[in-house]
Scaffold this motif. Structure first.
Motif, PDB file in Angstrom:
ATOM      1  N   GLN A 103      16.202   9.790  39.618  1.00  0.00           N
ATOM      2  CA  GLN A 103      17.184   9.187  38.714  1.00  0.00           C
ATOM      3  C   GLN A 103      17.732   7.890  39.297  1.00  0.00           C
ATOM      4  O   GLN A 103      17.903   6.906  38.579  1.00  0.00           O
ATOM      5  N   ILE A 104      17.979   7.871  40.581  1.00  0.00           N
ATOM      6  CA  ILE A 104      18.460   6.651  41.235  1.00  0.00           C
ATOM      7  C   ILE A 104      17.413   5.543  41.102  1.00  0.00           C
ATOM      8  O   ILE A 104      17.752   4.394  40.808  1.00  0.00           O
ATOM      9  N   ALA A 105      16.150   5.877  41.273  1.00  0.00           N
ATOM     10  CA  ALA A 105      15.077   4.888  41.138  1.00  0.00           C
ATOM     11  C   ALA A 105      15.048   4.305  39.722  1.00  0.00           C
ATOM     12  O   ALA A 105      14.853   3.086  39.545  1.00  0.00           O
ATOM     13  N   GLY A 141      22.689   6.872  32.589  1.00  0.00           N
ATOM     14  CA  GLY A 141      21.988   7.436  33.746  1.00  0.00           C
ATOM     15  C   GLY A 141      22.912   8.003  34.802  1.00  0.00           C
ATOM     16  O   GLY A 141      22.553   8.942  35.515  1.00  0.00           O
ATOM     17  N   ALA A 142      24.120   7.470  34.904  1.00  0.00           N
ATOM     18  CA  ALA A 142      25.064   7.991  35.888  1.00  0.00           C
ATOM     19  C   ALA A 142      25.471   9.424  35.545  1.00  0.00           C
ATOM     20  O   ALA A 142      25.645  10.254  36.434  1.00  0.00           O
ATOM     21  N   ALA A 143      25.613   9.727  34.252  1.00  0.00           N
ATOM     22  CA  ALA A 143      25.924  11.102  33.844  1.00  0.00           C
ATOM     23  C   ALA A 143      24.747  12.023  34.158  1.00  0.00           C
ATOM     24  O   ALA A 143      24.926  13.143  34.641  1.00  0.00           O
ATOM     25  N   THR A 144      23.558  11.536  33.909  1.00  0.00           N
ATOM     26  CA  THR A 144      22.356  12.305  34.236  1.00  0.00           C
ATOM     27  C   THR A 144      22.283  12.538  35.734  1.00  0.00           C
ATOM     28  O   THR A 144      21.935  13.635  36.188  1.00  0.00           O
ATOM     29  N   LEU A 145      22.636  11.534  36.503  1.00  0.00           N
ATOM     30  CA  LEU A 145      22.621  11.660  37.958  1.00  0.00           C
ATOM     31  C   LEU A 145      23.575  12.757  38.422  1.00  0.00           C
ATOM     32  O   LEU A 145      23.255  13.528  39.321  1.00  0.00           O
ATOM     33  N   GLY A 146      24.726  12.850  37.792  1.00  0.00           N
ATOM     34  CA  GLY A 146      25.661  13.916  38.129  1.00  0.00           C
ATOM     35  C   GLY A 146      25.043  15.288  37.928  1.00  0.00           C
ATOM     36  O   GLY A 146      25.218  16.197  38.750  1.00  0.00           O
ATOM     37  N   MET A 147      24.292  15.450  36.847  1.00  0.00           N
ATOM     38  CA  MET A 147      23.637  16.736  36.577  1.00  0.00           C
ATOM     39  C   MET A 147      22.514  17.017  37.575  1.00  0.00           C
ATOM     40  O   MET A 147      22.339  18.154  38.022  1.00  0.00           O
TER      41      MET A 147
END
Length: 158
Positions: A103-105, A141-147
């Motif tokens: 996700q970070i990538a 994407g930041a919300a996805t990163l949290g998950m």
């Protein structure tokens, strides 16, 4: 890679606000014989989810105009937190955070595209058909990163 990420972040906004230094782990090591490394490398989601939430607050609305300086600053704030999280993920002794790393990538690729397309300050960036709308990979994407952090935390060896 970290230098590239920091350079891209610097290009998003003219001035960056320095983020706070290190962080204190929130969780304790599992019972048994806790080692110093085990207590230092606690779950990431409890500490980083609030930081991601704070960085993304209002970013989706702000970035309805991708060309704006306010959007560039919001994206910069998000990516500062994401880059710091990436450094934490890469800490020696930490287990793999595969989904979070993916996700970070994706978020870093969207940042690169935003910069490469010259979105900040370009009125054409505000056209819904513009490639600049890929910034949703950062704001959402930041919300996805949290998950994914939660999922990766759960998959860590105990």
């Amino acid at each position: 890679m970290k230098i590239r990420a920091l350079a891209v972040t610097a290009l998003l906004a003219a001035s960056l606000v320095a983020c706070s230094g290190g962080q204190e782990p929130d969780a304790k090591a599992p019972s048994g014989k806790p080692s110093p490394a085990a207590s230092k490398l606690s779950a990431l989601a409890p500490a980083w989810q609030p930081k991601l939430d704070a960085a993304t607050e209002g970013a989706a609305a702000t970035c309805q105009t991708p060309s704006s300086k306010a959007c560039a600053e919001a994206l910069t704030e998000i990516m500062i937190v994401v880059n710091e999280l990436e450094s934490e993920i890469e800490a020696p002794g930490r287990g793999p955070y595969r989904e979070s790393t993916k996700q970070i990538a994706k978020m870093q690729a969207a940042t690169d595209k935003y910069v490469d397309e010259g979105c900040q300050g370009d009125p054409a960036a505000d056209d819904p058909n513009s490639d600049c709308w890929g910034i949703s990979a950062i704001t959402v994407g930041a919300a996805t990163l949290g998950m994914t952090l939660i999922t990766d935390d759960l998959s860590q060896p105990k």
